[in-house]
Write a protein that holds these residues in place. Sequence first.
Motif, PDB file in Angstrom:
ATOM      1  N   ALA A  13      76.471 -20.095  41.141  1.00 51.95           N
ATOM      2  CA  ALA A  13      77.750 -20.779  40.983  1.00 51.95           C
ATOM      3  C   ALA A  13      77.493 -22.269  40.761  1.00 51.95           C
ATOM      4  CB  ALA A  13      78.645 -20.592  42.201  1.00 51.95           C
ATOM      5  N   CYS A  39      82.844 -19.351  40.128  1.00 46.86           N
ATOM      6  CA  CYS A  39      83.482 -19.569  41.414  1.00 46.86           C
ATOM      7  C   CYS A  39      84.941 -19.920  41.177  1.00 46.86           C
ATOM      8  CB  CYS A  39      82.779 -20.654  42.238  1.00 46.86           C
ATOM      9  SG  CYS A  39      82.773 -22.288  41.509  1.00 46.86           S
ATOM     10  N   ILE A  86      83.099 -18.026  46.254  1.00 46.72           N
ATOM     11  CA  ILE A  86      82.163 -17.355  45.368  1.00 46.72           C
ATOM     12  C   ILE A  86      82.244 -15.866  45.669  1.00 46.72           C
ATOM     13  CG2 ILE A  86      79.745 -17.124  44.694  1.00 46.72           C
ATOM     14  CD1 ILE A  86      79.347 -19.986  45.799  1.00 46.72           C
TER      15      ILE A  86
END
Length: 61
Positions: free
Chosen positions: A14, A35, A57
């Motif tokens: 992410a 994310c 996430i």
Amino acid sequence: MILKVIDETGAVIAAIQVYENNYDGNVSVMDTFHCKTVETGFDTIFGSNDQEVVVQIKRGE
């Protein structure tokens, strides 16, 4: 600022690009990668006056 989150193998899982306008201290999320932005607000971890961005996430994304 770019915050990159990696796993134990070094793979990027992410990332989030955040911009802080130092004139008025506002934080803006410019872009995200794998994310979801959940909320922005003030520091709930260290108790400072800094703004924070909370991201979520999801596993497998």
